[in-house]
Design a protein around this motif. Structure first.
Motif, PDB file in Angstrom:
ATOM      1  N   TYR A 146       0.853  -1.186   0.000  1.00  0.00           N
ATOM      2  CA  TYR A 146       0.000   0.000   0.000  1.00  0.00           C
ATOM      3  C   TYR A 146       0.888   1.235   0.000  1.00  0.00           C
ATOM      4  CZ  TYR A 146      -3.596   3.361   1.363  1.00  0.00           C
ATOM      5  OH  TYR A 146      -4.456   4.435   1.400  1.00  0.00           O
ATOM      6  N   ALA A 162      -0.284  -0.218   7.603  1.00  0.00           N
ATOM      7  CA  ALA A 162       0.694   0.467   6.762  1.00  0.00           C
ATOM      8  C   ALA A 162       1.062   1.759   7.471  1.00  0.00           C
ATOM      9  CB  ALA A 162       0.119   0.741   5.378  1.00  0.00           C
ATOM     10  N   THR A 174      -5.078  -1.190   6.602  1.00  0.00           N
ATOM     11  CA  THR A 174      -5.640  -1.658   5.333  1.00  0.00           C
ATOM     12  C   THR A 174      -6.332  -2.992   5.560  1.00  0.00           C
ATOM     13  OG1 THR A 174      -3.585  -2.782   4.712  1.00  0.00           O
ATOM     14  CG2 THR A 174      -3.820  -0.496   4.051  1.00  0.00           C
ATOM     15  N   TRP A 232      -8.036  -6.390   3.778  1.00  0.00           N
ATOM     16  CA  TRP A 232      -7.891  -7.170   2.553  1.00  0.00           C
ATOM     17  C   TRP A 232      -8.759  -8.419   2.603  1.00  0.00           C
ATOM     18  CZ3 TRP A 232      -4.072  -5.600  -1.125  1.00  0.00           C
ATOM     19  CH2 TRP A 232      -3.250  -4.540  -0.692  1.00  0.00           C
ATOM     20  N   LEU A 252      -7.731  -5.364  -1.962  1.00  0.00           N
ATOM     21  CA  LEU A 252      -7.884  -4.343  -0.940  1.00  0.00           C
ATOM     22  C   LEU A 252      -9.352  -3.974  -0.813  1.00  0.00           C
ATOM     23  CD1 LEU A 252      -6.555  -2.327   1.054  1.00  0.00           C
ATOM     24  CD2 LEU A 252      -6.348  -0.736  -0.866  1.00  0.00           C
ATOM     25  N   VAL A 268      -9.649   1.058   3.662  1.00  0.00           N
ATOM     26  CA  VAL A 268      -8.537   1.666   4.392  1.00  0.00           C
ATOM     27  C   VAL A 268      -9.136   2.533   5.486  1.00  0.00           C
ATOM     28  CG1 VAL A 268      -6.524   3.156   4.292  1.00  0.00           C
ATOM     29  CG2 VAL A 268      -7.071   1.678   2.348  1.00  0.00           C
ATOM     30  N   GLU A 292      -6.399   7.684  10.529  1.00  0.00           N
ATOM     31  CA  GLU A 292      -5.090   7.188  10.840  1.00  0.00           C
ATOM     32  C   GLU A 292      -4.709   7.548  12.257  1.00  0.00           C
ATOM     33  OE1 GLU A 292      -1.614   9.452   8.792  1.00  0.00           O
ATOM     34  OE2 GLU A 292      -3.528  10.016   7.786  1.00  0.00           O
TER      35      GLU A 292
END
Length: 694
Positions: free
Chosen positions: A606, A627, A632, A634, A641, A644, A647
């Motif tokens: 990613y 990441a 992420t 999956w 993917l 996401v 953060e």
């Protein structure tokens, strides 16, 4: 343990958190996230810390909780055998654990001290008929001496001496018992204690670097009090007291000196005790008395063993058999004896490359056992100096203990193991194993290693240990089960660490294991990362190596390994910016594949970001890979993917799905460490807390 952190949070009514305690599937980290939901109450996340040599987990049905503790040190003090040699008493922190010598399993314990137990002394049997009696004395840093019947077990007596006791001997127990028609004499013990009263008083005024805190005192066990005003010696720090098997002599080490006292034939509270001092040029580390003759041996920091023969002839001998003082003072007639020391002869043996930590005479006095950091037990023939060896024990030796049965002895090692030896062949017939300490790491790898993995079905924990091993410890039985040698290593004291085992991961059923080891570069050349897959047998449950993958992510380090919950598949993430899904060839069901090895099934990345953590959901349908500061999601079957989320403030280092719920727990390290809980159904953060999780 270092820390217990309780972080409360309010769970909304529609959140489906199961009403039970869940151990997360974190892969080899020091903190394990535990979640509980109580009806009509707040929910809590418990972060339980693990310190060196100590591991904790818990069972948590509905509301009531039970903490399981395990991994105490078995080698902090010498153990003691029972008179019938069927039991071994081992000092384990604040308790004395009693093990069966036939099975190596713990059968009971003595609980009552409030600080670590430093000495356990079994009252010897005076006649063969009294071998069934099971009484012992214990001393502790809590300042108390306790008398037990360890067959029940039952506490019979407690004596409070007010000082931390580092060592204790009771000479009267080793002497011939009084006749039945005689009044039994008073029982006295000699204690090595720490007296900090003067230090505490003068601490506020000015420091006193030469304060003598260690003392040798006398205690009247019969009347449960210290012998007033009796101090045999003072030292900067308390020292271990060593006593002869006959109970006639005891001594201590004091830097480059041996202080030896003769116990009076008739003990009283204020009887005068005679003492001699023997000198050496190096710091002494251990001493031992011959069982029948006036011979004392001592080891030093350089690996030398000194043997003084005829010690105390001038001081301890009676007037009838005193030797001519003029002859004794003639240096030429006393080879090896320094200055005016009271001894006839001093000889030196040297085999050990480093300091001697074990020294004891055999029960018949014909042999001397010695050991040290090199992990080899040396048997010296006293008359000739010839020697034989018990090599490859694999860890520095700490204590050698003989039993009333000459065919059985024990040896305690620095890797937290007590080995039972069949004598005189010195064959290891059984081992009592505690949690082993991890191998010391180079500075650049200290933040990259994951120390622990759990086998939830078997209640086992896998830990990185010394000598490049993975040590399996049963939390339910509180004992070591087995070891897996990840890389070969011959133990040598002071040898350089050339390989670092950085990761260990277990599948949910404990049948699969993965390890990551790094061969350290020499002068910047030759670094090698190895990913290894291990498979356990169906019968013996021992792990065998299945596949080795060299440089699985080119020259990048591996940050995490996680197993699929339902399939023979795993994922590895790397700091190089990618992750790989590995499949066991059995899963591929291809007829042309005869091997059960592992191969790469898919690769993902990613935005070229470092992949710092990975975890599968409970049903295996979702693979979460961190990441750096984002998570992420999956589809592991199609390697697609899905989403996401993020953060965080700093890079995520550990992740775990919370059972079969919709929550994912993540921890991040750095300047702003964070513990965060993510809602997978909403693809958003539920809550977070600024907290450093190890």
């Amino acid at each position: 343990s270092k820390t217990l952190v309780v972080v409360p949070f309010r769970a909304s009514s529609h959140q489906s958190i199961q009403n039970k305690f869940i151990i997360s599937k974190l892969k080899a980290i020091k903190i394990h996230i535990l979640i509980e939901r109580k009806p009509r109450s707040r929910s809590f996340i418990f972060a339980v810390a693990r310190s060196s040599g100590l591991c904790r987990t818990a069972e948590y049905p509905a509301v009531n909780s039970k903490m399981i503790r395990g991994g105490r040190s078995y080698v902090s003090s010498p153990p003691a055998f029972s008179n019938d040699v069927k039991r071994l008493l081992v000092c384990t922190s604040n308790t004395v654990s009693i093990f069966s010598t036939s099975t190596g399993l713990q059968i009971s314990s003595l609980e009552g001290h409030k600080a670590p137990v430093t000495t356990v002394i079994v009252v010897p049997a005076s006649t063969p008929a009294t071998k069934i009696l099971s009484y012992c004395w214990t001393a502790s840093l809590d300042g108390t001496i306790k008398y037990w019947d360890f067959s029940v077990p039952e506490l019979l007596k407690t004596i409070d001496v007010k000082f931390s006791i580092f060592s204790m001997v009771i000479p009267s127990l080793l002497r011939q018992p009084a006749q039945s028609d005689e009044k039994p004499p008073k029982l006295f013990a000699y204690l090595s204690v720490e007296d900090t009263r003067e230090t505490t008083k003068s601490h506020k005024k000015e420091p006193r670097p030469n304060t003598m805190n260690g003392r040798i005192c006398k205690c009247n066990l019969t009347e449960s009090r210290l012998a007033g005003g009796v101090t045999l010696a003072e030292m900067k720090e308390p020292q271990v007291i060593t006593i002869s098997s006959s109970g006639k002599y005891f001594g201590i080490r004091k830097q480059r000196k041996l202080l030896i006292w003769k116990v009076p034939d008739v003990e009283a509270e204020r009887v005068v005790m005679r003492k001699i001092t023997l000198h050496h040029t190096k710091k002494l580390t251990v001493l031992a008395f011959h069982p029948t003759q006036r011979i004392v041996a001592a080891g030093d920091v350089t690996g030398r063993i000194l043997i003084w023969r005829g010690f105390g002839d001038r001081t301890f001998a009676t007037n009838d058999n005193k030797m001519n003082l003029n002859l004794m003072n003639n240096e030429e007639e006393r080879p090896g004896v320094r200055d005016n020391d009271d001894a006839d002869l001093c000889t030196t043996w040297h085999w050990h490359p480093s300091e001697v930590s074990v020294l004891i005479f055999s029960s018949d006095g014909a042999y001397l056992y010695s050991g040290g950091k090199e992990g080899v037990l040396v048997v010296w023939q006293l008359d000739t100096g010839k020697k034989k060896f018990l090599p490859r024990i694999g860890s520095p030796l700490l204590y050698f203990t003989e039993s009333p049965d000459p065919s059985l002895s024990s040896i305690s090692c620095a890797d937290n193991q007590v080995h039972l030896l069949k004598m005189p062949s010195m064959e290891i017939i059984r081992s009592i194993s505690g949690i082993k300490l991890p191998c010391p790491l180079p500075e650049e790898y200290k933040g990259l290693c994951r120390d622990i993995a759990f086998n939830h079905d078997g209640g086992l924990v896998a830990l990185r240990a010394e000598n490049y091993c993975i040590h399996f410890y049963s939390l339910l039985d509180d004992r070591g089960i087995s070891e897996v040698q990840v890389c070969e290593r011959n133990h040598q004291p002071g040898d350089d660490v050339t390989v670092v085992v950085t990761l260990v991961a277990l599948s949910q059923d404990g049948s699969l294991m993965s390890t990551v080891d790094i061969k350290l570069a020499e002068e910047g050349i030759g670094s090698l990362v190895c990913l290894k897959f291990w498979v356990s047998g169906t019968q013996n449950k021992e792990f065998t190596l299945s596949t080795i993958v060299y440089e699985p992510h080119r020259d990048a380090g591996i940050s995490a390994v996680a197993f699929h919950p339902n399939r023979r598949a795993a994922v590895s993430s790397s700091y190089g910016g990618d992750f790989k899904v590995w499949i066991c060839n059995d899963e591929l069901q291809q007829k042309d594949l005869q091997s059960s090895g592992w191969s790469c099934h898919a690769v993902g990345s990613y935005k070229k970001k470092a992949m710092t953590a990975a975890a599968f959901s409970a049903d295996g349908s979702v693979l979460a890979v961190a990441a750096e500061t984002v998570i992420t999601l999956w589809d592991p079957d199609r390697n697609v993917l899905v989403a996401v989320i993020g953060e965080t403030l700093t890079p995520i280092m550990n992740m775990s799905f919370v059972g079969s719920s919709e929550y994912l727990v993540a921890t991040s390290w750095g300047s702003k460490p964070q513990l965060s809980v993510w809602n997978m159904s909403k693809l958003s953060i539920s809550w977070s807390y600024l907290l450093h999780v190890e």
